[in-house]
Scaffold this motif. Sequence first.
Motif, PDB file in Angstrom:
ATOM      1  N   PRO A 116       0.795  -1.169  -0.036  1.00  0.00           N
ATOM      2  CA  PRO A 116      -0.112  -0.123   0.044  1.00  0.00           C
ATOM      3  C   PRO A 116       0.819   1.500   0.066  1.00  0.00           C
ATOM      4  CG  PRO A 116      -0.196  -1.208   2.056  1.00  0.00           C
ATOM      5  CD  PRO A 116       0.517  -2.032   1.226  1.00  0.00           C
ATOM      6  N   ASP A 117       2.155   1.245   0.440  1.00  0.00           N
ATOM      7  CA  ASP A 117       2.858   2.401   0.703  1.00  0.00           C
ATOM      8  C   ASP A 117       3.555   2.689  -0.721  1.00  0.00           C
ATOM      9  OD1 ASP A 117       2.134   2.563   3.008  1.00  0.00           O
ATOM     10  OD2 ASP A 117       3.973   1.373   3.959  1.00  0.00           O
ATOM     11  N   VAL A 118       3.642   1.785  -1.706  1.00  0.00           N
ATOM     12  CA  VAL A 118       4.252   1.992  -2.743  1.00  0.00           C
ATOM     13  C   VAL A 118       3.532   2.561  -4.020  1.00  0.00           C
ATOM     14  CG1 VAL A 118       5.376   1.081  -4.910  1.00  0.00           C
ATOM     15  CG2 VAL A 118       5.508   0.018  -2.667  1.00  0.00           C
ATOM     16  N   GLU A 119       3.748   3.697  -4.715  1.00  0.00           N
ATOM     17  CA  GLU A 119       2.964   4.342  -5.771  1.00  0.00           C
ATOM     18  C   GLU A 119       2.355   3.292  -6.593  1.00  0.00           C
ATOM     19  OE1 GLU A 119       4.151   7.480  -8.718  1.00  0.00           O
ATOM     20  OE2 GLU A 119       5.460   8.015  -7.039  1.00  0.00           O
ATOM     21  N   PRO A 120       1.004   3.732  -6.933  1.00  0.00           N
ATOM     22  CA  PRO A 120       0.463   2.613  -7.880  1.00  0.00           C
ATOM     23  C   PRO A 120       1.086   2.227  -9.217  1.00  0.00           C
ATOM     24  CG  PRO A 120      -0.954   4.120  -7.154  1.00  0.00           C
ATOM     25  CD  PRO A 120       0.168   4.439  -6.874  1.00  0.00           C
ATOM     26  N   LEU A 121       1.349   1.146  -9.666  1.00  0.00           N
ATOM     27  CA  LEU A 121       1.863   0.723 -10.996  1.00  0.00           C
ATOM     28  C   LEU A 121       1.527   1.413 -12.207  1.00  0.00           C
ATOM     29  CD1 LEU A 121       2.535  -3.060 -10.438  1.00  0.00           C
ATOM     30  CD2 LEU A 121       4.376  -1.187 -10.168  1.00  0.00           C
ATOM     31  N   THR A 122       2.174   1.660 -13.188  1.00  0.00           N
ATOM     32  CA  THR A 122       1.721   2.011 -14.346  1.00  0.00           C
ATOM     33  C   THR A 122       2.351   0.874 -15.402  1.00  0.00           C
ATOM     34  OG1 THR A 122       2.634   4.167 -13.752  1.00  0.00           O
ATOM     35  CG2 THR A 122       1.659   3.955 -16.079  1.00  0.00           C
ATOM     36  N   VAL A 123       1.389   0.365 -16.278  1.00  0.00           N
ATOM     37  CA  VAL A 123       1.778  -0.743 -17.097  1.00  0.00           C
ATOM     38  C   VAL A 123       2.188   0.012 -18.306  1.00  0.00           C
ATOM     39  CG1 VAL A 123       1.190  -2.799 -18.209  1.00  0.00           C
ATOM     40  CG2 VAL A 123       0.271  -2.622 -16.124  1.00  0.00           C
ATOM     41  N   LYS A 124       3.277  -0.454 -18.799  1.00  0.00           N
ATOM     42  CA  LYS A 124       3.832   0.132 -20.032  1.00  0.00           C
ATOM     43  C   LYS A 124       3.440  -0.773 -21.212  1.00  0.00           C
ATOM     44  CE  LYS A 124       7.474   3.252 -18.834  1.00  0.00           C
ATOM     45  NZ  LYS A 124       8.756   3.637 -18.723  1.00  0.00           N
ATOM     46  N   ARG A 125       3.842  -1.998 -20.935  1.00  0.00           N
ATOM     47  CA  ARG A 125       3.555  -3.278 -21.984  1.00  0.00           C
ATOM     48  C   ARG A 125       2.890  -4.468 -21.231  1.00  0.00           C
ATOM     49  NH1 ARG A 125       9.053  -5.210 -24.913  1.00  0.00           N
ATOM     50  NH2 ARG A 125       9.538  -5.014 -22.702  1.00  0.00           N
ATOM     51  N   SER A 126       2.390  -5.105 -22.229  1.00  0.00           N
ATOM     52  CA  SER A 126       1.833  -6.598 -21.742  1.00  0.00           C
ATOM     53  C   SER A 126       1.846  -7.490 -22.614  1.00  0.00           C
ATOM     54  CB  SER A 126       0.590  -6.320 -21.009  1.00  0.00           C
ATOM     55  OG  SER A 126      -0.366  -5.810 -21.941  1.00  0.00           O
ATOM     56  N   TRP A 127       2.074  -8.739 -22.425  1.00  0.00           N
ATOM     57  CA  TRP A 127       1.846 -10.054 -23.264  1.00  0.00           C
ATOM     58  C   TRP A 127       1.354 -10.992 -22.672  1.00  0.00           C
ATOM     59  CZ3 TRP A 127       4.939 -14.401 -22.128  1.00  0.00           C
ATOM     60  CH2 TRP A 127       5.700 -14.206 -21.139  1.00  0.00           C
ATOM     61  N   SER A 128       0.892 -12.054 -23.390  1.00  0.00           N
ATOM     62  CA  SER A 128       0.326 -13.258 -22.750  1.00  0.00           C
ATOM     63  C   SER A 128       0.812 -14.536 -23.588  1.00  0.00           C
ATOM     64  CB  SER A 128      -1.195 -13.100 -22.701  1.00  0.00           C
ATOM     65  OG  SER A 128      -1.479 -12.986 -24.194  1.00  0.00           O
ATOM     66  N   GLU A 129       0.727 -15.396 -22.869  1.00  0.00           N
ATOM     67  CA  GLU A 129       0.926 -16.751 -23.458  1.00  0.00           C
ATOM     68  C   GLU A 129       0.413 -17.977 -22.628  1.00  0.00           C
ATOM     69  OE1 GLU A 129       1.971 -18.925 -25.449  1.00  0.00           O
ATOM     70  OE2 GLU A 129       3.067 -18.177 -27.120  1.00  0.00           O
ATOM     71  N   TYR A 130       0.504 -19.159 -23.462  1.00  0.00           N
ATOM     72  CA  TYR A 130      -0.221 -20.196 -22.512  1.00  0.00           C
ATOM     73  C   TYR A 130       0.738 -20.617 -21.479  1.00  0.00           C
ATOM     74  CZ  TYR A 130      -3.857 -20.073 -26.013  1.00  0.00           C
ATOM     75  OH  TYR A 130      -4.971 -19.885 -26.824  1.00  0.00           O
ATOM     76  N   ILE A 131       0.148 -21.287 -20.430  1.00  0.00           N
ATOM     77  CA  ILE A 131       0.900 -22.018 -19.365  1.00  0.00           C
ATOM     78  C   ILE A 131       0.774 -23.464 -19.426  1.00  0.00           C
ATOM     79  CG2 ILE A 131       1.404 -22.259 -16.902  1.00  0.00           C
ATOM     80  CD1 ILE A 131       1.536 -19.253 -16.648  1.00  0.00           C
ATOM     81  N   ASP A 132       2.065 -24.061 -19.425  1.00  0.00           N
ATOM     82  CA  ASP A 132       1.851 -25.494 -19.807  1.00  0.00           C
ATOM     83  C   ASP A 132       1.647 -26.235 -18.198  1.00  0.00           C
ATOM     84  OD1 ASP A 132       4.456 -24.678 -19.276  1.00  0.00           O
ATOM     85  OD2 ASP A 132       5.400 -26.343 -19.510  1.00  0.00           O
ATOM     86  N   PHE A 133       0.358 -26.871 -18.236  1.00  0.00           N
ATOM     87  CA  PHE A 133      -0.048 -27.472 -16.966  1.00  0.00           C
ATOM     88  C   PHE A 133      -0.605 -28.785 -17.015  1.00  0.00           C
ATOM     89  CE2 PHE A 133      -1.832 -25.950 -12.935  1.00  0.00           C
ATOM     90  CZ  PHE A 133      -1.332 -24.723 -12.758  1.00  0.00           C
ATOM     91  N   LEU A 134      -0.118 -29.568 -16.194  1.00  0.00           N
ATOM     92  CA  LEU A 134      -0.744 -30.933 -16.122  1.00  0.00           C
ATOM     93  C   LEU A 134      -1.954 -31.031 -15.110  1.00  0.00           C
ATOM     94  CD1 LEU A 134       2.590 -32.992 -16.940  1.00  0.00           C
ATOM     95  CD2 LEU A 134       0.425 -32.923 -18.571  1.00  0.00           C
ATOM     96  N   PRO A 135      -2.905 -32.107 -15.083  1.00  0.00           N
ATOM     97  CA  PRO A 135      -4.012 -31.889 -14.078  1.00  0.00           C
ATOM     98  C   PRO A 135      -3.445 -32.092 -12.712  1.00  0.00           C
ATOM     99  CG  PRO A 135      -4.385 -33.320 -16.028  1.00  0.00           C
ATOM    100  CD  PRO A 135      -3.160 -32.926 -16.238  1.00  0.00           C
ATOM    101  N   ASP A 136      -2.323 -32.607 -12.585  1.00  0.00           N
ATOM    102  CA  ASP A 136      -1.912 -32.814 -10.832  1.00  0.00           C
ATOM    103  C   ASP A 136      -0.991 -31.805 -10.673  1.00  0.00           C
ATOM    104  OD1 ASP A 136       0.186 -33.595 -12.522  1.00  0.00           O
ATOM    105  OD2 ASP A 136       0.563 -35.817 -11.437  1.00  0.00           O
ATOM    106  N   SER A 137      -0.763 -30.789 -11.578  1.00  0.00           N
ATOM    107  CA  SER A 137       0.217 -29.592 -11.388  1.00  0.00           C
ATOM    108  C   SER A 137       1.644 -30.100 -11.394  1.00  0.00           C
ATOM    109  CB  SER A 137      -0.116 -28.987 -10.224  1.00  0.00           C
ATOM    110  OG  SER A 137      -1.319 -28.287 -10.225  1.00  0.00           O
ATOM    111  N   LEU A 138       1.847 -31.443 -11.683  1.00  0.00           N
ATOM    112  CA  LEU A 138       3.359 -31.878 -11.637  1.00  0.00           C
ATOM    113  C   LEU A 138       3.955 -31.990 -12.890  1.00  0.00           C
ATOM    114  CD1 LEU A 138       2.993 -34.628  -8.557  1.00  0.00           C
ATOM    115  CD2 LEU A 138       4.107 -32.382  -8.523  1.00  0.00           C
TER     116      LEU A 138
END
Length: 136
Positions: free
Chosen positions: A61-83
Amino acid sequence: DLTWRYILHGKKYFTEKKIPKHDLSINFKHLFRNEEKTEFMPEINNIHIHLAKKRFSEIFPDVEPLTVKRSWSEYIDFLPDSLPIIDRHPIFKNIVIATGFSGSGLALGPAVGKLVSDILNNKPLNLDITKFKYRK
Ligand SMILES: Cc1cc2nc3c(=O)[nH]c(=O)nc-3n(C[C@H](O)[C@H](O)[C@H](O)COP(=O)(O)OP(=O)(O)OC[C@H]3O[C@@H](n4cnc5c(N)ncnc54)[C@H](O)[C@@H]3O)c2cc1C
């Protein structure tokens, strides 16, 4: 992004408690995309960017709010048991599979690289990876 493949296999993931289901949103736009033929970057979801900024402000809460300059997205590889799976292919024994790192694959890269190399060279492993064996 919901596709036919996810409809077939998605329910396996909903038994996993560690997946933060309240963070999930479903996009139906690409339902009929042929994943084998088209490589695809997911669209950036601005709701999640807004949530990330909000959570950051709640945690710091004491840090100035963030400004987002750039964003990107991708898929995350995930198996059903997270392992992940780190194992020889069940049929083609000269192939080693290392996948499903649940968003931590960069950090694990050096350790996984060493394990894959040791498996391929039939060397003794310095970690117990029984939990990461391929299972049907
Ligand atoms: C948004 C985001 C943030 C992340 N943040 C972190 C983080 O902070 N810390 C961290 O440790 N990890 C993070 N990760 C996870 C990390 O990036 C992955 O776990 C890691 O890249 C997985 O490595 P990989 O080699 O298993 O797969 P990938 O890096 O996905 O490599 C697979 C490769 O195979 C290629 N390929 C696919 N199909 C074929 C085909 N048929 N023929 C030939 N090539 C093919 C792909 O083009 C790709 O280059 C993040 C991931 C995402 C998406």
